[in-house]
Write an enzyme that holds these catalytic residues in place. Sequence first.
Site, short mmCIF file in Angstrom:
data_model
loop_
_atom_site.label_atom_id
_atom_site.label_comp_id
_atom_site.label_asym_id
_atom_site.label_seq_id
_atom_site.Cartn_x
_atom_site.Cartn_y
_atom_site.Cartn_z
CG ASN A 189 -6.23 -0.83 1.12
OD1 ASN A 189 -5.80 -0.17 -0.02
ND2 ASN A 189 -6.32 -1.07 2.33
CB CYS A 202 -1.08 0.07 1.15
SG CYS A 202 -1.96 -1.08 1.43
CG HIS A 217 -3.31 3.66 1.90
ND1 HIS A 217 -3.52 3.45 0.53
CD2 HIS A 217 -2.95 2.42 2.71
CE1 HIS A 217 -4.13 2.23 0.76
NE2 HIS A 217 -3.76 1.57 1.94
#
Length: 325
Positions: free
Chosen positions: A282, A115, A252
């Site tokens: 996500n 990520c 993020h």
Amino acid sequence: MSTIRAVIRGCGHYLPERVVPNAEFAATLDTSDDWIVSRSGIERRHFAAEGEYTSDLATHAARRALDSSGITPDQIDAVVVATSTPDFTFPAVATQVQAALGIRQGFAFDIQAVCAGFVFALANANGLILGGQAKRVLVIGAETFSRIMDWTDRGTCVLFGDGAGAVVLEAVESDGTSDDRGILGVDLNSDGQYRELLYVDGGVSRSGTAGVLKMQGREVFRHAVEKLAQTATTALDRAGLGAGDVDWVVPHQANLRIIRGTAQKLGVPMEKVVVTVQDHGNTSAASIPLALSVAAARGQFQPGDCIVTEAIGGGLSWGAVVLRW
Ligand code: UT7
């Protein structure tokens, strides 16, 4: 003192056509729209179609970024793709994007920091530009996390989505002050002792399979706010800036509660935070360039705005990049 800065000339994003609302999970799992929204902020996500791969998503986003930058494929010196879900074990997704765009010069490679991948890719592309290895770099975050989900694990499969975002960076002769446009500060970190908190249980060398994602969500959450606020502060400090100088945070997009907690710890109000997690879920390395491109398309950024990007993910790996739009 004059210096070179890596300036964002354009950005673009791509989301697969299929939108999956939370309600779809409730049909097969012991979960609910209420739980997913209240714990994560996610309302829907996109899933790639059968036969649609990470390199396809990346190529669409890259084309849009090139179009918005006015830079042509023959001017690109390097293609860097951040991904943990490549089409093939090798070659790199970046070389497939390079071919699809008709780029025959320069070099292309992938970066794998889960990520945090886009932040790591931006920092590396900045290094290529500052080191004189490249003048124009296409930096892409692209993922198909739907391909590594355990569809029986309600603690993970409701959280992730597919997508891609891209930016075009260009070397620009600048004054060497914190008023310059471009990348001004970078901070990268990893601590491999936390592998078990977030990992995929398969791989080429170990199992010969792709594996599925495993996450101790509560534990990752515990690390997230503190590490994200700390890395953003360090990157700002290296840029010669502070929280009061920040016009936008593009975090993020994993969890709205993490996004809010980090903004609060940084001392930046939520009006200055770009939030897309409700629409994309996500998307790992794609989440920051997706959010950046969506916000740019909404007309949220003005030239000269100070933008902080920050991310944490598997590894653990985390980092931040401060730039002026
Ligand atoms: O992008 C990489 C970095 N990743 C992250 O930043 C993710 C970080 N973690 C998170 O976002 C959150 O921890 C989650 C959204 C994953 C979970 O939220 P939480 O508030 O930490 O919940 P929890 O894991 O503590 O679970 C609370 C309860 C548990 O039940 P018990 O043990 O209290 O009875 C879970 O079994 O919620 C249960 N649960 C669910 N219930 C309904 C877990 N998943 C679900 C679900 N639907 N989908």
